[in-house]
Design a protein around this motif. Structure first.
Motif, short mmCIF file in Angstrom:
data_model
loop_
_atom_site.label_atom_id
_atom_site.label_comp_id
_atom_site.label_asym_id
_atom_site.label_seq_id
_atom_site.Cartn_x
_atom_site.Cartn_y
_atom_site.Cartn_z
N MET A 162 0.83 -1.20 0.00
CA MET A 162 0.00 0.00 0.00
C MET A 162 0.87 1.26 0.00
O MET A 162 0.92 2.01 -0.94
CB MET A 162 -0.94 -0.01 1.20
CG MET A 162 -1.97 1.11 1.19
SD MET A 162 -3.04 1.05 2.65
CE MET A 162 -3.80 -0.55 2.49
N PHE A 163 1.59 1.50 1.13
CA PHE A 163 2.52 2.62 1.25
C PHE A 163 3.84 2.12 1.81
O PHE A 163 3.86 1.39 2.80
CB PHE A 163 1.97 3.71 2.17
CG PHE A 163 0.78 4.43 1.63
CD1 PHE A 163 0.92 5.45 0.72
CD2 PHE A 163 -0.51 4.09 2.05
CE1 PHE A 163 -0.18 6.13 0.22
CE2 PHE A 163 -1.61 4.76 1.56
CZ PHE A 163 -1.45 5.79 0.64
N PHE A 211 1.65 2.30 -3.54
CA PHE A 211 1.58 1.10 -4.38
C PHE A 211 2.98 0.73 -4.89
O PHE A 211 3.13 0.18 -5.98
CB PHE A 211 0.62 1.31 -5.56
CG PHE A 211 -0.73 1.78 -5.13
CD1 PHE A 211 -1.61 0.90 -4.49
CD2 PHE A 211 -1.13 3.09 -5.33
CE1 PHE A 211 -2.86 1.34 -4.07
CE2 PHE A 211 -2.38 3.53 -4.91
CZ PHE A 211 -3.24 2.65 -4.28
N ALA A 212 4.01 1.04 -4.09
CA ALA A 212 5.41 0.71 -4.37
C ALA A 212 5.93 1.35 -5.65
O ALA A 212 6.97 0.94 -6.17
CB ALA A 212 5.60 -0.81 -4.42
N ARG A 213 5.24 2.41 -6.14
CA ARG A 213 5.64 3.00 -7.41
C ARG A 213 5.61 4.53 -7.41
O ARG A 213 6.47 5.17 -7.99
CB ARG A 213 4.74 2.50 -8.55
CG ARG A 213 4.88 1.03 -8.86
CD ARG A 213 3.93 0.60 -9.97
NE ARG A 213 4.05 -0.82 -10.26
CZ ARG A 213 4.94 -1.34 -11.09
NH1 ARG A 213 5.79 -0.56 -11.72
NH2 ARG A 213 4.97 -2.65 -11.31
N ILE A 214 4.61 5.12 -6.77
CA ILE A 214 4.37 6.55 -6.91
C ILE A 214 4.89 7.29 -5.68
O ILE A 214 4.37 7.10 -4.57
CB ILE A 214 2.86 6.83 -7.07
CG1 ILE A 214 2.29 5.99 -8.21
CG2 ILE A 214 2.61 8.32 -7.31
CD1 ILE A 214 0.78 6.02 -8.29
N PRO A 215 5.91 8.15 -5.81
CA PRO A 215 6.40 8.92 -4.66
C PRO A 215 5.44 10.05 -4.30
O PRO A 215 5.00 10.80 -5.17
CB PRO A 215 7.75 9.46 -5.15
CG PRO A 215 7.63 9.50 -6.64
CD PRO A 215 6.72 8.38 -7.03
N ILE A 248 -2.16 9.89 7.05
CA ILE A 248 -2.84 9.21 5.94
C ILE A 248 -2.33 7.78 5.76
O ILE A 248 -3.11 6.82 5.84
CB ILE A 248 -2.70 10.02 4.63
CG1 ILE A 248 -3.41 11.37 4.78
CG2 ILE A 248 -3.28 9.24 3.45
CD1 ILE A 248 -3.24 12.28 3.58
N PRO A 249 -1.02 7.57 5.54
CA PRO A 249 -0.57 6.18 5.38
C PRO A 249 -0.63 5.38 6.67
O PRO A 249 -0.91 4.17 6.63
CB PRO A 249 0.86 6.33 4.88
CG PRO A 249 1.32 7.65 5.38
CD PRO A 249 0.10 8.53 5.33
N LEU A 250 -0.40 6.03 7.81
CA LEU A 250 -0.34 5.27 9.06
C LEU A 250 -1.72 4.81 9.51
O LEU A 250 -1.87 3.68 9.99
CB LEU A 250 0.34 6.11 10.15
CG LEU A 250 1.81 6.47 9.88
CD1 LEU A 250 2.44 7.11 11.11
CD2 LEU A 250 2.61 5.25 9.44
N PHE A 295 -5.76 -1.50 8.19
CA PHE A 295 -5.58 -2.74 7.43
C PHE A 295 -5.25 -3.91 8.34
O PHE A 295 -5.72 -5.03 8.12
CB PHE A 295 -4.47 -2.53 6.40
CG PHE A 295 -4.24 -3.71 5.51
CD1 PHE A 295 -5.16 -4.04 4.52
CD2 PHE A 295 -3.11 -4.51 5.64
CE1 PHE A 295 -4.97 -5.14 3.69
CE2 PHE A 295 -2.89 -5.60 4.81
CZ PHE A 295 -3.82 -5.92 3.83
N GLN A 296 -4.46 -3.67 9.40
CA GLN A 296 -4.10 -4.74 10.33
C GLN A 296 -5.35 -5.26 11.05
O GLN A 296 -5.54 -6.47 11.21
CB GLN A 296 -3.06 -4.26 11.35
CG GLN A 296 -1.86 -3.54 10.78
CD GLN A 296 -1.21 -4.23 9.62
OE1 GLN A 296 -0.86 -5.41 9.70
NE2 GLN A 296 -1.04 -3.51 8.52
#
Length: 262
Positions: free
Chosen positions: A1-2, A165-169, A176-178, A184-185
């Motif tokens: 995801m991030f 998504f392992a691609r977009i910086p 937001i990501p945390l 998700f966990q």
């Protein structure tokens, strides 16, 4: 995801995050030793130092030749073992990006206690949900989950660089990501996700980290701060006012002495 890459959050209380760096070094060294030792050595290390719920709960016994430590110590030792380089790299990346600021907020010793207790909490919840499991639990994920929760509570508005998504910086607020990662966990433990991952260990670490950071943080460390609140910017500091030069008074019939600015 991030995938976290870097945060713009400087240290305020400590000069060097040596506990964080030491934990990374220990994890890497342990991984290298188990890898160099060969498959049999690695298997023995995982069985002897990993957390096995059925063994700890006295539902099964470990072969005497595999006993390395008292079984209760495996609540901690499991967190220094990793299955492969990707498992190690992912955990150490999170520790590198977020661990230094949590160490700064808690102090060196309390951060070490915090890290180990989060690891214990992760193993505890894993064993509580799967008490008869004979599969060893390994990895620092429980401790890292605690660090993520602590960072989310301390610095949710700090900007972090991530790979989406392992691609977009992207450079976005940490919350937001945390929050997405934490959510998700909980989702995965609720739906019974991939058996190869202990979602329970992650959730145990998250809960412990969220509680412990409130208890162990320094008194002057605020909650929900951004980078500017955590570390005042030198550019924003007010310069001291310089005294204005005194204007000499013209002589009068009765001259008096004056001090300071006119």
């Amino acid at each position: 995801m991030f995938i976290p890459l870097y945060d713009s959050n400087h240290l305020r209380h400590i000069r060097l995050q040596y506990v964080t760096l030491s934990l990374i070094a220990i994890n890497v060294i342990v991984y290298l030793l188990t890898t160099v030792g060969g498959e049999d050595f690695a298997t023995a290390a995982v069985l002897g130092l990993g957390y096995i719920p059925s063994v700890v709960h006295d539902l099964a016994e470990l072969s005497p030749d595999l006993i390395i430590i008292p079984e209760d110590l495996s609540y901690i030792t499991y967190s220094f073992l990793h299955g492969d380089i990707f498992h190690l790299g992912g955990n150490m990346l999170f520790l590198w990006v977020f661990g230094d600021n949590v160490e700064d907020a808690l102090g060196h010793f309390r951060f070490l206690v915090f890290y180990l207790l989060c690891a214990v909490a992760g193993a505890f919840l894993h064993g509580l949900i799967l008490p008869d499991s004979q599969t060893p639990l390994i990895g620092a994920s429980g401790a890292i989950a605690g660090i993520v929760a602590a960072y989310l509570i301390l610095y949710p508005r700090v900007k972090v660089w991530v790979l989406a998504f392992a691609r977009i910086p992207l450079r976005i607020p940490a919350w937001i990501p945390l929050i997405l990662w934490v959510a998700f966990q909980f989702l995965m433990i609720a739906i019974g996700g991939d058996d190869e991952v202990s979602w329970a260990a992650h959730v145990g670490g998250i809960v412990a980290g969220a509680v412990l950071v409130l208890i162990l943080r320094r008194r002057d460390v605020p909650l929900f701060a951004d980078a500017e609140e955590a570390v005042p910017s030198p550019e924003k500091a007010e310069a001291p006012a310089l005294p204005e030069p005194a204007t000499p008074e013209p002589p009068t019939a009765q001259t008096t002495t004056r001090w300071g600015r006119q």
